[in-house]
Design an enzyme around this catalytic site. Structure first.
Site, PDB file in Angstrom:
ATOM      1  N   TYR A  38     -12.696 -16.046  -8.170  1.00  0.00           N
ATOM      2  CA  TYR A  38     -11.515 -16.889  -7.945  1.00  0.00           C
ATOM      3  C   TYR A  38     -11.804 -18.269  -8.524  1.00  0.00           C
ATOM      4  O   TYR A  38     -12.127 -18.370  -9.698  1.00  0.00           O
ATOM      5  CB  TYR A  38     -11.211 -16.874  -6.432  1.00  0.00           C
ATOM      6  CG  TYR A  38      -9.870 -17.434  -6.064  1.00  0.00           C
ATOM      7  CD1 TYR A  38      -8.754 -17.215  -6.855  1.00  0.00           C
ATOM      8  CD2 TYR A  38      -9.726 -18.217  -4.919  1.00  0.00           C
ATOM      9  CE1 TYR A  38      -7.522 -17.766  -6.524  1.00  0.00           C
ATOM     10  CE2 TYR A  38      -8.499 -18.761  -4.571  1.00  0.00           C
ATOM     11  CZ  TYR A  38      -7.399 -18.536  -5.376  1.00  0.00           C
ATOM     12  OH  TYR A  38      -6.189 -19.080  -5.039  1.00  0.00           O
ATOM     13  N   LYS A  93       3.353  10.160  -7.105  1.00  0.00           N
ATOM     14  CA  LYS A  93       3.019  10.154  -8.538  1.00  0.00           C
ATOM     15  C   LYS A  93       1.769   9.294  -8.766  1.00  0.00           C
ATOM     16  O   LYS A  93       0.911   9.631  -9.569  1.00  0.00           O
ATOM     17  CB  LYS A  93       4.192   9.628  -9.369  1.00  0.00           C
ATOM     18  CG  LYS A  93       5.452  10.481  -9.287  1.00  0.00           C
ATOM     19  CD  LYS A  93       5.406  11.703 -10.197  1.00  0.00           C
ATOM     20  CE  LYS A  93       6.624  12.589  -9.988  1.00  0.00           C
ATOM     21  NZ  LYS A  93       6.675  13.767 -10.846  1.00  0.00           N
TER      22      LYS A  93
HETATM   23  C1  LIG Z   1       8.666  16.962 -10.414  1.00  0.00           C
HETATM   24  C2  LIG Z   1       9.666  15.922 -10.582  1.00  0.00           C
HETATM   25  O1  LIG Z   1       9.395  14.903 -11.199  1.00  0.00           O
HETATM   26  C3  LIG Z   1      10.992  16.100 -10.039  1.00  0.00           C
HETATM   27  O2  LIG Z   1      11.292  17.156  -9.465  1.00  0.00           O
HETATM   28  O3  LIG Z   1      11.809  15.179 -10.172  1.00  0.00           O
HETATM   29 MG   LIG Z   2      10.874  13.379 -11.051  1.00  0.00          MG
END
Ligand SMILES: CC(=O)C(=O)O
Ligand SMILES: [Mg+2]
Ligand SMILES: NC(=O)C1=CN([C@@H]2O[C@H](COP(=O)(O)OP(=O)(O)OC[C@H]3O[C@@H](n4cnc5c(N)ncnc54)[C@H](OP(=O)(O)O)[C@@H]3O)[C@@H](O)[C@H]2O)C=CC1
Length: 413
Positions: A38, A93
């Site tokens: 920092y 994700k």
């Molecule tokens: C797998 C995916 O991205 C969906 O079903 O929207």
């Molecule tokens: Mg998707």
């Protein structure tokens, strides 16, 4: 409450809410560490980056970081439930980026009024990240959003529901056609759904050899045909000069069904109308267009895939997005182009034909798996996917001139 529903809720709530967290990657224990991390030490990389923006790859986490960005307008097959409700999917994700490709990832859910406002928001923050993975943004807005952001951002922008889905669908489809003894140039295809995933899947199948005039695409109003008025630009590309109007009309004699629409939309009677040795990719999540048990009751000659983890043949973009970004970031590609997408298709296909390691059998509760009707595509937890896909994608980026680094990382070979 069903046992599975409760387990899913508990999984997201415990031991602490959510699925991701931020970890420190360096020491911050002492006064000296803090002086470096920092003030005053942090000023040194600041000056370096101000002088040369590429120094951000050297001194910050940018080069290994992907933003997963959504507005929640097409959350899986659940529909437009808004940005906040999409957060579990976007955290998911991010979990998959880390688990399968070692990429750090953060989810960002954007509330906006106009498409332009969304584009401006993402474009304003894009430089912070090594890449932008757009997720669950509905058609037709998704097409303009992606096109505009690719133009405006220096880092790769990739709409996963379009291209990730298309890449995995093409890989699985080419393998399934090989097993069923069908030539892609001859097949009659029915695509239920005409949104983000559908348009990209059909465009990539056409690049692989399918004939546009043999594709019947359907939306909520039935077959998209040339006499329909007020088609959007992307639907118009698939307007078929035909008298057929219904799903049943289209399914009569079809070789392939691709479902990227919603739950339970393919009646068993329509499946019965397909040509011998059909291929059914019922990819809607979480519930497919037809349940595999029901499909197998109707036909014993089919290859069946879904988007889910709990049936054989999971055709899901998880087999693509972690690895395509790994390859793109490792050579600092400025975009993810068609050459990189085709390289990913071939790489996925190649892994499905390799003998399956013991650890993958164990993780998927299988005694044996080999290329065939119930194994047309690799399992996401196959550790060979990352190296195989990432290196093919990185090579394609270098060969097609979009990589800023012209050598593969030393650990790729
Ligand atoms: C797998 C995916 O991205 C969906 O079903 O929207
Ligand atoms: Mg998707
Ligand atoms: N397995 C995988 O990897 C992936 C699966 N998907 C799945 O694909 C589906 C669509 O996602 P996406 O393309 O992002 O969403 P979009 O909102 O962009 O598109 C949805 C499309 O489905 C059509 N549709 C919805 N309900 C019906 C119906 N009753 N009859 C006919 N068509 C219908 C819509 O028709 P209209 O145009 O008339 O509104 C629209 O064309 C979701 O279920 C999602 O889970 C998506 C990405 C990856």
């Amino acid at each position: 409450m069903s046992d599975f529903r409760q387990r899913a809720l508990d999984y997201h709530e415990l031991p602490k809410p959510g699925k991701i967290s931020v970890e420190l990657s360096t020491s911050a224990a002492t006064v000296d560490d803090l002086a470096l991390a920092y003030s005053p030490g942090v000023a040194e990389p600041v000056r370096e980056i101000a002088a040369d923006p590429n120094a951000a790859y050297r001194y910050t986490a940018k080069g290994n970081m992907v933003a997963v960005i959504s507005n929640g307008t097409a959350i899986l097959g659940l529909g437009n439930l808004g940005p906040l409700a999409s957060k579990p999917v976007m955290e998911g994700k991010a979990l998959l980026f880390k688990r399968f490709a070692g990429l750090d990832s953060i989810d960002i859910e954007v509330k906006h009024r106009t498409t332009e406002e969304f584009i401006n928001t993402v474009a304003s923050i894009a430089d912070t990240f090594g890449g932008i993975n757009l997720e669950d943004i509905k058609a037709p807005e998704c097409f303009e959003i992606e096109k505009e952001l690719i133009k405006r951002c220096k880092v790769p922008v990739f709409h996963d529901d379009q291209h990730g889905t298309a890449i995995v669908t093409a890989a699985g489809m080419l393998n399934a056609l090989e097993i069923q003894g069908k030539d892609i140039r001859d097949i009659k295809v029915v695509c239920l759904g005409a949104g983000a995933a559908a348009v990209a899947c059909m465009e990539l199948l056409i690049k692989c050899g399918a004939q546009r005039e043999k594709i019947y695409m359907l939306d909520r109003q039935g077959i998209i045909h040339t006499r329909r008025k007020t088609l959007t630009e992307h639907k118009a590309l698939f307007a078929n000069n035909t008298d057929k109007r219904t799903l049943e009309d289209a399914m009569d004699g079809a070789d392939v069904f691709v479902g990227v629409s919603g739950p339970d939309l393919l009646p068993p009677e329509a499946l019965a109308l397909m040509a011998p040795n059909p291929i059914v990719f019922a990819c809607s999540n979480p519930d497919p267009e037809i349940k595999p048990e029901l499909a197998h009751e109707v036909r014993n000659d089919l290859i069946m895939a879904t988007g889910r983890s709990d049936y054989p043949n999971q055709v899901n973009n998880v087999l693509c997005f972690p690895f395509i970004f790994r390859g793109a970031l490792d050579v600092r590609a400025s975009q993810i182009n068609d050459e990189m997408k085709v390289a990913a298709v071939e790489a996925i296909r190649s892994v499905s034909k390799m003998p399956v390691p013991e650890e993958v059998l164990k993780a998927s509760n299988s005694e044996s798996l080999s290329f065939g009707k119930d194994y047309i595509i690799p399992k996401p937890m196959d550790p060979r996917l990352c190296k195989t896909i990432a290196s093919a994608v990185a090579k394609a980026a270098i060969d097609s001139g979009v990589a800023q680094l012209n050598e593969l990382p030393s650990d790729y070979e």
